[in-house]
Enzyme design. Structure first.
Site, PDB file in Angstrom:
ATOM      1  CG  ASP A  66      44.355  35.928  27.360  1.00 27.02           C
ATOM      2  OD1 ASP A  66      43.254  35.587  27.851  1.00 27.02           O
ATOM      3  OD2 ASP A  66      44.500  36.957  26.681  1.00 27.02           O
ATOM      4  CB  SER A 143      31.427  35.443  43.192  1.00 25.69           C
ATOM      5  OG  SER A 143      30.650  36.579  43.420  1.00 25.69           O
ATOM      6  CE1 TYR A 156      32.288  38.528  38.227  1.00 22.77           C
ATOM      7  CE2 TYR A 156      30.705  38.733  40.013  1.00 22.77           C
ATOM      8  CZ  TYR A 156      31.963  38.390  39.559  1.00 22.77           C
ATOM      9  OH  TYR A 156      32.900  37.899  40.432  1.00 22.77           O
ATOM     10  CE  LYS A 160      33.350  35.031  39.171  1.00 20.79           C
ATOM     11  NZ  LYS A 160      34.620  34.305  39.216  1.00 20.79           N
TER      12      LYS A 160
END
Ligand code: NAP
Length: 312
Positions: A66, A143, A156, A160
């Site tokens: 994790d 991304s 998000y 990124k």
């Protein structure tokens, strides 16, 4: 000859699962893959796919990891029996969609913890040994959301973008140690990503103003269209990871698709940001753009409706 030892984070589904399978079933039999999962209870689909692809039994092993927990990362590293990882793939990630003001503080923290701090934790655990051995490759799932801002993806994208800075900084430092860092920049990919968002926007939207709710509906329609028309299969994307892994002199960035590059170029061509902001706004929110407006779009008509605003 020693096999190349690869450790991948986030292998319960999607890109991580497919990359683990691709490498473990490579005809060269030259890879030993440690596919790591946050929750080992979710390893069923990986083993099922490994069986149906005929992966040699000793080519694939699963470990619990994790990325939010440094002890879990250290425990996974200690269980790599070869005592070294040649290729580290930092792939685990979480998405978050919706108006910024609707996100709970815990949700924001959780996305940043997985996507940014989680990647840092993983790198901190494996880089020292690579530097000591003066050899290693790091592949990070990047991304288009790390290269350009996307509406309703602010947190998000922040995560990124952070990954871009992290990897670029390391890429400058590490070559003298024989360690190379590459970002695999993905456009929309057909995975469980949208089902596993950190929180579902649904009910939270009730508190948003009507205009924002309307814009969000338009964004969702745009997103559905982009995934329908332009999303790639994870199998296609894993080949880009392989290209980076096999490159004699790995580049910092590899792109799974070229379709969003015009927008990325536009960001650089106009450092004020005005051209990009206008082009992206139109691409997402102008449902049926008029012909003459299309021709006048910054950078030309090809920027009218790029497959560009998916939450990757
Ligand atoms: N799909 C796209 O369109 C797209 C595009 C560009 C970039 N990306 C990036 O690609 C990467 C993989 O996503 P995907 O598309 O393959 O989606 P996915 O199927 O949802 O895979 C994400 C993986 O990350 C794992 N993960 C989440 N939190 C974790 C944690 N704390 N520790 C370890 N693993 C954790 C998930 O595990 P659980 O199942 O246990 O939650 C899952 O295995 C992400 O970094 C994402 O940002 C995706």
């Amino acid at each position: 000859m020693d096999r190349t030892v690869v450790l991948i984070t986030g292998c319960s589904s999607g890109i991580g699962l497919h990359l683990a399978l691709r490498l473990a079933s490579d005809p060269s039999r030259s890879f030993k893959v440690y596919a790591t999962l946050r929750d080992l209870g979710a390893q069923g689909p990986l083993w099922e796919a490994a069986r149906s692809r005929g992966c040699p039994p000793d080519s694939l092993e699963t470990l619990q990891l994790d990325v939010r927990d440094a002890d879990s990362v250290a425990a996974a590293r200690a269980r790599v029996t070869e005592g070294r990882v040649d290729v580290l793939v930092c792939n685990a990630g979480r998405g978050l969609l919706g108006p910024l003001e609707m996100h709970a503080a815990g949700t924001v923290g959780s996305v940043l913890d997985v996507n940014v701090a989680g990647t840092v934790r993983t790198l901190q655990a494996f880089l020292p040994d690579m530097k000591r051995r003066r050899s290693g490759r790091v592949l990070v799932t990047g991304s288009m959301g790390g290269l350009m801002g996307l509406p309703f993806n602010a947190v998000y994208c922040a995560s990124k973008f952070a990954i871009e800075g992290l990897c670029e900084s390391l890429a400058v430092l590490l070559p003298p140690f024989g360690v190379h860092v590459s970002l695999i920049e993905c456009g929309p990919v057909r995975t469980a990503f949208l089902e596993k968002l950190e929180s579902v926007p649904g009910g939270a939207l009730d508190g948003a103003d009507a205009e924002t709710r309307d814009l969000f509906s338009r964004y969702q329609r745009h997103l559905e269209r982009i995934f329908r028309e332009a999303a790639q299969d994870p199998e296609e994307v894993t080949e880009v990871f392989l290209a980076a892994l096999r490159a004699p002199r790995p580049a910092l960035r590899y792109f799974s698709t070229e379709s969003f590059l015009p927008l990325a170029h536009l960001r650089l061509a106009d450092p004020s940001g005005c051209s990009y902001v206008a082009a992206m706004h139109r691409a997402v929110f102008a449902d049926e753009p008029a012909e003459e407006e299309s021709a006048a779009a910054p950078g030309g008509p090809e920027l009218r409706a790029p497959p560009a605003a998916a939450p990757q």
